[in-house]
Design an enzyme around this catalytic site. Structure first.
Site, PDB file in Angstrom:
ATOM      1  N   GLN A  72     -27.349  -9.863  29.008  1.00  0.00           N
ATOM      2  CA  GLN A  72     -26.741  -9.670  30.318  1.00  0.00           C
ATOM      3  C   GLN A  72     -25.525  -8.759  30.181  1.00  0.00           C
ATOM      4  O   GLN A  72     -24.733  -8.900  29.257  1.00  0.00           O
ATOM      5  CB  GLN A  72     -26.332 -11.042  30.858  1.00  0.00           C
ATOM      6  CG  GLN A  72     -25.809 -11.047  32.270  1.00  0.00           C
ATOM      7  CD  GLN A  72     -25.363 -12.451  32.649  1.00  0.00           C
ATOM      8  OE1 GLN A  72     -25.812 -13.434  32.067  1.00  0.00           O
ATOM      9  NE2 GLN A  72     -24.464 -12.549  33.610  1.00  0.00           N
ATOM     10  N   ASN A 281     -30.233 -18.688  26.125  1.00  0.00           N
ATOM     11  CA  ASN A 281     -29.087 -18.260  26.923  1.00  0.00           C
ATOM     12  C   ASN A 281     -29.163 -16.736  27.095  1.00  0.00           C
ATOM     13  O   ASN A 281     -29.232 -16.005  26.100  1.00  0.00           O
ATOM     14  CB  ASN A 281     -27.796 -18.640  26.165  1.00  0.00           C
ATOM     15  CG  ASN A 281     -26.543 -18.302  26.944  1.00  0.00           C
ATOM     16  OD1 ASN A 281     -26.555 -17.469  27.850  1.00  0.00           O
ATOM     17  ND2 ASN A 281     -25.435 -18.935  26.580  1.00  0.00           N
TER      18      ASN A 281
END
Length: 637
Positions: A72, A281
């Site tokens: 991300q 994650n």
């Protein structure tokens, strides 16, 4: 069928660029701040660069595709990146989203064929949409600003993110979102959000085991799964807990399995297995540090071959295992995105799908208004669109998904907020073909929420039902897609007419002057005609040559029929008769009947059963309880 987004054809545009010898520049999503932000630039000076300007040997994929390819960037879109991580683990799914990937890949031997253009596909509002982009990506100080890969020369994740941003209006439209929506966009499946905190999974082991089997089934059948820990305050968002997990943050579930404990033959013959789940994650780091974390001593209980089969690695790559019990104890929200199998050639359960497109539209005339709001608005709730469907088995699992048209792309116009939507399900008369005008027996419904879609999985008994999709508040307008999945065809269709229409035959044959609803509630003390002293009764309602028959109720002398029929009547002096039969293998046998006069108004009666001929001295065992409503206003029921 695949629809080109904004009419842009990938093959035509690429051919044009190759003929002109120019790299594609997308006029609909230019390399400027308007493609990045709604209004204000949040990140400073951005330089748009093509992959060839960022590395010497760019590729879509380096050593295949995996969940580890995603990191991300400076955008609060962990929900989207988590969905991409799930997608990366499913070859059949990502090859739909990234079509003809070999043809789109950079070709070292034919550099002149590269045109700086890519295309990706997303499922939107009932159809697959093909989105074309150029390869110019936003950078700051020579680094990609948003989603990027571990490998500096791998670009699939950055390009998929750009195509999704274009479809949503700009990159900022991805700042905060719903993983369930992205999972649906990647698959055309249906997402079921589950509240792990409220449904008693933490306390009830049986419920927990049942949920694990459901999660395992969705995973094994190719579905996508995501989870998160709810943040209740702004300070809680992305707060790291002592156990290593992060609040308010979407995780991708990348594996679900039962793990054998022990080593060698001993492990093989042991019946107990540990239920486990693996997550990732999207940050590519920060992992669970409790039992069964990467380097914990618990892994010594599992054989080396089993560990290798599970792909256990000891590195901070953002991916980790937990027991399902620990997962339930720590996570609050789970999203199961099912791929709905409608192929008759499959070994797995095949669903029958009904797809209805509709809209909420305001109108001053109550009979034409289709924006009535939720059931709190008693005077207008039934103005909403209504869809009738049948459950044809004694009991069937029904999946219902209501989706509104995504409004994110319209945020620049100040009109981008999702409506709060939901739906109710009412059990209605077995022969209803016109719109409901009074609420009936509500048997289920969704929550109301301003997400793009709401979902319900419900078990329904045989009968006819009406779904009423609504906005929470009345008077709001929008388009929606209603998807209904059943085991056998449901014959779902919209109810549009309020009453039987006037036709050229109405003058000759007469138009109905009364409407009557007959509700057979229950029978008590019926004769037990079968060898075991009970019966398998069903009821038939007769009115003016029309009839309604209930399902058979097994092994009972006191069935709760709960069966309704609706009759539009011309010969109002004719009585209504109700007969009860016992279902047999060869010939059904008569159990009794009642006859009802055609009175206006509402009555409820318990009547003794009579033999055929209805003679006063000819009572049969048992009583029947019925409720009847009759009105001269045909739109009153």
């Amino acid at each position: 069928m695949v629809v080109p987004y904004e009419g842009q054809s990938f093959s035509a545009l690429r051919r044009q660029c190759q003929q002109n010898g120019r790299l594609f520049e997308d006029p609909l999503f230019p390399a400027s701040d308007q493609s990045l932000f709604y209004q204000r630039n949040h990140i400073g000076r951005v330089t748009w660069k093509r992959p060839k300007e960022l590395c010497s040997d760019p590729h879509l994929f380096v050593d295949g595709i995996s969940a580890h390819d995603l990191h991300q960037g400076q955008l609060g879109n962990c929900w989207f990146v988590a969905a991409c991580s799930s997608l990366a683990s499913r070859e059949t799914l990502w090859q739909k989203v990234i079509p003809d990937w070999k043809d789109q890949e950079w070709d070292k031997d034919k550099p002149e064929s590269y045109a700086g253009i890519f295309h990706f596909r997303f499922w939107r509002f009932g159809q697959w949409v093909d989105v074309v982009i150029d390869d110019r990506l936003p950078t700051v100080n020579g680094e990609l600003v948003y989603c990027h890969s571990n490998d500096s020369n791998e670009f699939w994740s950055a390009l998929v993110e750009k195509a999704y941003s274009k479809m949503c209006g700009c990159y900022e439209a991805l700042d905060g979102g719903n993983t369930a929506d992205a999972l649906v966009d990647f698959t055309g499946g249906v997402s079921e959000p589950m509240d792990l905190a409220e449904n008693g999974f933490k306390e009830d082991e049986d419920k927990r085991n049942e949920l694990f089997e459901r999660v395992l089934k969705v995973h094994n059948r190719g579905g996508l799964i995501s989870c998160s820990i709810r943040a209740t305050t702004a300070e809680d968002m992305e707060a790291r807990l002592a156990c290593g997990l992060v609040k308010g943050h979407a995780y991708a579930v990348t594996d679900v399995r039962k793990v054998r404990l022990g080593h060698g033959l001993l492990a093989f013959f042991r019946s107990d297995k540990l239920t486990m789940i693996r997550m990732r994650n999207p940050w590519g780091q920060r992992e669970w540090n409790g039992p069964w974390s990467d380097s914990s001593e618990e892994w010594n209980k599992v054989s080396k071959s089993e560990r290798e089969r599970m792909g256990v690695t000891v590195q901070d790559d953002g991916e980790f295992w937990m027991t399902f019990d620990d997962f339930i104890a720590n996570f609050t929200d789970l999203i199961l995105c099912r791929l709905i199998n409608t192929s008759y050639l499959s070994l797995h359960k095949t669903w029958e799908e009904a797809v209805m497109r509709g809209s909420w539209r305001r109108h001053d005339d109550p009979l034409l208004d289709r924006a009535g709001g939720c059931t709190n608005n008693k005077h207008s709730f039934l103005h909403n669109p209504q869809y009738v469907f049948d459950v044809k088995k004694p009991e069937d699992e029904v999946l219902i998904c209501l989706e509104q048209k995504d409004r994110r792309a319209r945020l620049k116009e100040g009109r981008g907020e999702n409506l709060a939507i939901g739906f109710d399900i009412h059990r209605v008369e077995l022969n209803r073909t016109y719109r409901m005008h009074v609420t009936q027996q509500k048997v289920g419904g969704s929550i109301y929420i301003n997400s793009r879609s709401v979902f319900l999985r419900i078990d329904l008994t045989e009968g006819r039902y009406v779904i009423i999709p609504t906005t929470f508040d009345p008077g709001l307008e929008g388009e929606f897609l209603l998807r209904l999945f059943t085991d056998v065809p449901s014959d779902c269709k919209e109810l549009t007419l309020h009453e039987p229409p006037q036709t050229c035959w109405s003058g000759l044959c007469g138009h109905p002057s009364l409407v009557t609803q007959v509700h057979v509630l229950q029978a008590d003390g019926l004769a037990g005609q079968d060898s075991d002293g009970v019966s398998d009764p069903y009821v038939i309602i007769h009115c003016e040559g029309k009839k309604v028959r209930s399902p058979v109720h097994k092994n009972t002398r006191s069935p709760a029929f709960n069966t309704k029929g609706l009759f539009y009547r011309k010969k109002t002096n004719r009585p209504i008769s109700i007969e009860i039969y016992n279902h047999n293998v060869l010939v059904d046998s008569f159990l009794g009947q009642v006859t009802l006069p055609a009175e206006q108004g509402q009555i409820q009666k318990t009547l003794h059963l009579r033999d055929k001929g209805d003679r006063q001295d000819n009572d049969l065992p048992g009583t029947l309880t019925v409720s009847i409503v009759t009105s001269s206003v045909l739109t009153s029921i």
